[in-house]
Design an enzyme around this catalytic site. Structure first.
Site, PDB file in Angstrom:
ATOM      1  N   GLN A   6       0.814  -1.407   0.122  1.00 36.80           N
ATOM      2  CA  GLN A   6       0.277   0.019   0.322  1.00 36.80           C
ATOM      3  C   GLN A   6       0.830   1.432  -0.096  1.00 36.80           C
ATOM      4  OE1 GLN A   6      -2.217   0.013   3.603  1.00 36.80           O
ATOM      5  NE2 GLN A   6      -3.451  -2.297   3.116  1.00 36.80           N
ATOM      6  N   HIS A   8       0.442   6.177   1.047  1.00 34.52           N
ATOM      7  CA  HIS A   8      -1.488   7.102   1.362  1.00 34.52           C
ATOM      8  C   HIS A   8      -1.042   8.374   0.727  1.00 34.52           C
ATOM      9  CE1 HIS A   8      -2.244   3.464   4.414  1.00 34.52           C
ATOM     10  NE2 HIS A   8      -0.989   3.426   4.709  1.00 34.52           N
ATOM     11  N   GLU A  25       2.262   6.979   9.731  1.00 33.33           N
ATOM     12  CA  GLU A  25       1.383   6.450  10.536  1.00 33.33           C
ATOM     13  C   GLU A  25       2.616   6.441  11.158  1.00 33.33           C
ATOM     14  OE1 GLU A  25      -0.248   2.497   8.963  1.00 33.33           O
ATOM     15  OE2 GLU A  25       0.459   3.052   6.888  1.00 33.33           O
ATOM     16  N   HIS A  83       4.828   0.430   1.526  1.00 33.05           N
ATOM     17  CA  HIS A  83       4.926  -0.459   2.565  1.00 33.05           C
ATOM     18  C   HIS A  83       3.106  -1.734   2.521  1.00 33.05           C
ATOM     19  CE1 HIS A  83       2.174   2.198   3.617  1.00 33.05           C
ATOM     20  NE2 HIS A  83       1.331   1.493   4.193  1.00 33.05           N
ATOM     21  N   ARG A 103      -3.597   0.229  -2.235  1.00 31.94           N
ATOM     22  CA  ARG A 103      -4.132  -0.821  -3.043  1.00 31.94           C
ATOM     23  C   ARG A 103      -2.777  -0.664  -3.942  1.00 31.94           C
ATOM     24  NH1 ARG A 103      -8.141  -3.627  -2.414  1.00 31.94           N
ATOM     25  NH2 ARG A 103      -8.293  -4.026  -0.619  1.00 31.94           N
TER      26      ARG A 103
END
Length: 229
Positions: A6, A8, A25, A83, A103
């Site tokens: 994935q 972001h 994150e 990641h 994804r």
């Protein structure tokens, strides 16, 4: 099994394209099996064309950095960092308040309907930093060490601050009124006292101390993560 690969977007792209927030994150490895690993950034800088081709011909993992993991490791996953969490890893994820996820690759798996799950290749190519990920986490430092505890800052960014507390006695924290404190026990146990009440904590459990609380104390022997915004 490996989770999907994935990436972001950052806030600017997410606001413009999705009407929401981006996502940064951090992962803290609570435990893992021997030889466990995850994917974190690329081994080398690659072009958008190579990335698209590797997704299509199922060789994208050959270009990713395969990072071995150990208990207590920290991975800071800034927006744009490709990641995937590997098999045999138990981790705590602290994240920006967002679920915007693209994804990139799903190892050819299919969903409950028998069809491959949707990929978001074009958007992923827009936002992915196609280079090795930076090592370490911003703001990491030792904060305090006493006979009762050791407090380390694992990361500090615009979206969260995470401290690791190794407790072997007592620890007290005053609240400043500008953030809650999320208390997650990752090993051992402790009792949290706040406002005249006591709450037990054991590994895998968490408590949320609101910003307007007068402060709290922890007593016990264990490992805990303290997260604020």
């Amino acid at each position: 099994q490996f989770l999907s690969i994935q990436v972001h977007p950052d806030d600017g792209y997410a606001r413009r394209v999705e009407g929401g927030r981006g996502k940064t994150e951090m992962w803290y490895v609570v435990d893992c099996e021997p030889d466990a690993f995850l994917y974190f950034g690329f081994e080398r800088e690659i072009s958008a064309e190579e990335m698209r081709r590797r997704i299509a011909d199922h060789t994208i993992t050959e270009a990713l950095h395969r990072a071995p993991v150990h208990k207590g490791d920290v991975f800071f996953i800034g927006a744009g960092t490709i990641h995937a969490i590997g098999a045999g890893i138990l981790l705590a994820e602290i994240q920006q308040n967002s679920n915007t996820t693209y994804r990139v690759y799903d190892f050819g798996r299919v969903g409950a309907d028998g069809k491959p799950r949707e990929l978001h290749v074009d958007k992923a190519l827009d936002v992915t930093l196609r280079a090795p990920a930076p090592a370490g986490a911003p703001g990491a430092e030792m904060l305090a060490e006493t006979a009762d505890f050791r407090l380390r800052r694992l990361a500090k960014c615009d979206y969260f601050t995470v401290d690791a507390l190794a407790l072997s006695g007592n620890y007290r924290r005053e609240m400043t009124g500008d953030s809650f404190v999320s208390v997650l026990c990752t090993e051992g146990g402790a009792a949290l006292s706040c406002g005249g009440e006591e709450f037990p904590l054991r590994a895998g459990e968490s408590l949320f101390v609101p910003a307007d609380a007068p402060g709290f104390a922890l007593a016990g022997n264990g490992e805990l993560l303290l997260t604020t915004v």
